[in-house]
Enzyme design. Structure first.
Site, PDB file in Angstrom:
ATOM      1  N   CYS A  74       0.806  -1.228   0.000  1.00 56.11           N
ATOM      2  CA  CYS A  74       0.000   0.000   0.000  1.00 56.11           C
ATOM      3  C   CYS A  74       0.839   1.278   0.000  1.00 56.11           C
ATOM      4  O   CYS A  74       0.662   2.156  -0.848  1.00 56.11           O
ATOM      5  CB  CYS A  74      -0.935  -0.026   1.196  1.00 56.11           C
ATOM      6  SG  CYS A  74      -0.142  -0.609   2.715  1.00 56.11           S
ATOM      7  N   HIS A 100      -2.894   4.850   6.392  1.00 56.55           N
ATOM      8  CA  HIS A 100      -1.578   5.431   6.661  1.00 56.55           C
ATOM      9  C   HIS A 100      -1.625   6.921   6.298  1.00 56.55           C
ATOM     10  O   HIS A 100      -2.466   7.356   5.508  1.00 56.55           O
ATOM     11  CB  HIS A 100      -0.505   4.768   5.791  1.00 56.55           C
ATOM     12  CG  HIS A 100      -0.440   3.274   5.910  1.00 56.55           C
ATOM     13  ND1 HIS A 100      -0.305   2.623   7.105  1.00 56.55           N
ATOM     14  CD2 HIS A 100      -0.481   2.304   4.963  1.00 56.55           C
ATOM     15  CE1 HIS A 100      -0.249   1.315   6.900  1.00 56.55           C
ATOM     16  NE2 HIS A 100      -0.370   1.096   5.598  1.00 56.55           N
TER      17      HIS A 100
HETATM   18  N1  LIG Z   1      -3.550  -5.663   4.855  1.00 57.33           N
HETATM   19  C1  LIG Z   1      -2.976  -4.693   4.165  1.00 57.33           C
HETATM   20  O1  LIG Z   1      -3.122  -3.511   4.472  1.00 57.33           O
HETATM   21  C2  LIG Z   1      -2.160  -5.023   2.954  1.00 57.33           C
HETATM   22  C3  LIG Z   1      -1.956  -3.996   2.023  1.00 57.33           C
HETATM   23  C4  LIG Z   1      -1.232  -4.260   0.864  1.00 57.33           C
HETATM   24  C5  LIG Z   1      -0.675  -5.518   0.685  1.00 57.33           C
HETATM   25  N2  LIG Z   1      -0.862  -6.500   1.620  1.00 57.33           N
HETATM   26  C6  LIG Z   1      -0.260  -7.804   1.352  1.00 57.33           C
HETATM   27  O2  LIG Z   1      -1.279  -8.686   0.881  1.00 57.33           O
HETATM   28  C7  LIG Z   1      -0.999 -10.027   1.284  1.00 57.33           C
HETATM   29  C8  LIG Z   1      -2.172 -10.542   2.080  1.00 57.33           C
HETATM   30  O3  LIG Z   1      -2.362  -9.733   3.225  1.00 57.33           O
HETATM   31  P1  LIG Z   1      -3.784  -9.606   3.946  1.00 57.33           P
HETATM   32  O4  LIG Z   1      -3.678  -8.402   4.804  1.00 57.33           O
HETATM   33  O5  LIG Z   1      -4.884  -9.722   2.971  1.00 57.33           O
HETATM   34  O6  LIG Z   1      -3.757 -10.898   4.875  1.00 57.33           O
HETATM   35  P2  LIG Z   1      -4.993 -11.542   5.658  1.00 57.33           P
HETATM   36  O7  LIG Z   1      -4.405 -12.241   6.826  1.00 57.33           O
HETATM   37  O8  LIG Z   1      -6.078 -10.572   5.860  1.00 57.33           O
HETATM   38  O9  LIG Z   1      -5.527 -12.626   4.624  1.00 57.33           O
HETATM   39  C9  LIG Z   1      -4.789 -13.752   4.255  1.00 57.33           C
HETATM   40  C10 LIG Z   1      -5.755 -14.877   3.899  1.00 57.33           C
HETATM   41  O10 LIG Z   1      -4.977 -15.998   3.455  1.00 57.33           O
HETATM   42  C11 LIG Z   1      -5.472 -17.185   4.092  1.00 57.33           C
HETATM   43  N3  LIG Z   1      -4.408 -18.183   4.158  1.00 57.33           N
HETATM   44  C12 LIG Z   1      -3.465 -18.381   5.112  1.00 57.33           C
HETATM   45  N4  LIG Z   1      -2.670 -19.417   4.785  1.00 57.33           N
HETATM   46  C13 LIG Z   1      -3.133 -19.899   3.590  1.00 57.33           C
HETATM   47  C14 LIG Z   1      -2.720 -20.962   2.728  1.00 57.33           C
HETATM   48  N5  LIG Z   1      -1.684 -21.750   3.016  1.00 57.33           N
HETATM   49  N6  LIG Z   1      -3.416 -21.154   1.592  1.00 57.33           N
HETATM   50  C15 LIG Z   1      -4.481 -20.370   1.280  1.00 57.33           C
HETATM   51  N7  LIG Z   1      -4.916 -19.352   2.062  1.00 57.33           N
HETATM   52  C16 LIG Z   1      -4.230 -19.125   3.204  1.00 57.33           C
HETATM   53  C17 LIG Z   1      -5.944 -16.689   5.457  1.00 57.33           C
HETATM   54  O11 LIG Z   1      -6.865 -17.607   6.019  1.00 57.33           O
HETATM   55  C18 LIG Z   1      -6.587 -15.347   5.093  1.00 57.33           C
HETATM   56  O12 LIG Z   1      -7.935 -15.481   4.728  1.00 57.33           O
HETATM   57  C19 LIG Z   1       0.335  -9.961   2.048  1.00 57.33           C
HETATM   58  O13 LIG Z   1       1.381 -10.167   1.141  1.00 57.33           O
HETATM   59  C20 LIG Z   1       0.358  -8.526   2.535  1.00 57.33           C
HETATM   60  O14 LIG Z   1       1.661  -8.065   2.801  1.00 57.33           O
HETATM   61  C21 LIG Z   1      -1.617  -6.281   2.736  1.00 57.33           C
END
Ligand SMILES: NC(=O)c1ccc[n+]([C@@H]2O[C@H](COP(=O)([O-])OP(=O)(O)OC[C@H]3O[C@@H](n4cnc5c(N)ncnc54)[C@H](O)[C@@H]3O)[C@@H](O)[C@H]2O)c1
Length: 344
Positions: A142, A222
């Site tokens: 982000c 942020h």
């Molecule tokens: N949250 C943010 O603000 C944000 C912003 C930009 C990028 N990201 C990036 O996006 C990615 C995901 O982050 P998020 O915040 O959505 O995480 P999150 O924890 O909200 O979601 C992750 C999902 O993946 C599932 N999961 C876990 N292990 C798994 C597996 N082995 N197989 C399939 N599904 C599985 C979880 O159950 C969950 O539903 C990360 O790389 C993070 O750095 C996050």
């Protein structure tokens, strides 16, 4: 033209938003999602009519016990799609990449993965063309997305010499604020530069920037503060014009009562945005100041939403269905309702 068939692995903060954005595109079909949990999030997906798959054999029984209809395994989903968007927590997508490659399926990874995993990091306005027909890319996180949009805008207007920024980050995401986060404090990051500056250089190596970051005790959005050395003395209007010329930056104003992060969050809800999401960088137009060859400004980043349109453009770039990045951005923005201006 047939639709691009897409699967989403990991239906969390990012995954569920990507899934919705795919469903809003006329040239894409969401074949299904896959995950390992069986709580309200996956039940909601099933209730929305999205085919739910189980990413691990061990999780399938629990999902079925929870009453979630299972459309198949992770492997089955992979075999039915052109592109997988992997939105699992840091490190998991990197392990899945070999599976995608073996199946001949393109892969979009997220900012939690290292640049070296895909060898390409993506922000549509900066490097759509170098992602064309690649096997995989990583949509940067982000904060990095916002930095590329804004500093990229100044650079493209030949105004950017160097940039120094301070980032006040949210502590944790709202859905998990019952089990993590900080309260009543601000936690500086232990390294300068914080990782967002070098991360932005994976997309635009030419940017001269340094970031300093801290985590604060709130859960949404942020807030960035930038001091810019311009290539020459410029007017305030010239700097604003550079931002106006770039996609996915929208101005907000103190004079409209948008006086803090919570005002913008409230505005998104009033505008009827899904989940109150803000996909644009919201830059305070009436706070921005220019003094000779220096510019100063602050903006807000909705961390849960800003990278979602970039994921959609990355899908088109990898499949090569739309060759021109500007056209893909236009299509995505129109389908999602992304604005240059929130209010009259
Ligand atoms: N949250 C943010 O603000 C944000 C912003 C930009 C990028 N990201 C990036 O996006 C990615 C995901 O982050 P998020 O915040 O959505 O995480 P999150 O924890 O909200 O979601 C992750 C999902 O993946 C599932 N999961 C876990 N292990 C798994 C597996 N082995 N197989 C399939 N599904 C599985 C979880 O159950 C969950 O539903 C990360 O790389 C993070 O750095 C996050």
């Amino acid at each position: 033209m047939s639709k691009i068939k897409v699967g989403v692995n990991g239906y969390g903060v990012i995954g569920k938003r990507v899934a919705d954005a795919i469903r809003a595109q006329s040239d894409m079909e969401l074949v299904g999602i896959s995950d390992i949990i069986s709580d309200y999030r996956l039940k909601t997906a099933a209730m929305l009519g999205i085919p739910v798959h189980s990413s691990l054999a061990a999780a399938e029984g629990e999902m079925k016990n929870a009453g979630i209809p299972i459309a198949g395994t992770f492997d089955k989903l992979i075999s039915e799609v052109d592109v997988m968007v992997d939105c699992t927590p840091k490190g998991i997508a990197a392990k899945n990449l070999e599976k995608y490659k073996t199946a001949g399926v393109k892969a979009v990874l997220q900012g939690g993965e290292k640049h070296s995993v895909t060898g390409h990091s993506f922000v549509a306005q900066a490097n759509y063309s170098s992602a064309l027909n690649r096997d995989a890319t990583r949509v940067v996180s982000c904060n990095t997305t916002s930095i590329i949009r804004t500093l990229g805008a100044l650079h493209d207007a030949s105004l950017l010499k160097k940039a120094r920024g301070v980032l006040i980050r949210r502590a944790t995401d709202p859905w998990e604020s019952d089990h993590s986060g900080v309260m009543n404090t601000v936690v500086p990051e232990s390294h300068i530069p914080s990782h967002q500056g070098p991360d932005a250089q994976t997309v635009r190596p030419e940017l001269d920037l340094v970031t300093i970051a801290a985590k604060a005790a709130h859960t949404q959005c942020h807030n960035h503060y930038w001091v810019i050395e311009l290539t020459r003395p410029a007017s305030r209007e010239e700097v604003l014009d550079a931002f106006r010329a770039a996609p996915r930056i929208a101005f907000i104003r103190m004079s409209d009562g948008i006086v803090a992060l919570n005002s913008t969050i409230d505005l998104m809800q009033d505008l009827g945005r899904p989940r109150g999401d803000m996909w644009e960088v919201a830059l305070w137009e009436d706070v921005l100041a220019v003094n000779g060859n220096e510019a100063y400004y602050t903006y807000q980043v909705d961390n849960q939403a800003i990278a979602i349109p970039e994921n959609i453009d990355a899908i088109r770039a990898l499949t090569g269905t739309v060759k021109d990045g500007r056209e893909s951005i236009r299509m995505t923005d129109e389908a999602m309702g992304i604005k240059r201006c929130f209010l009259y």
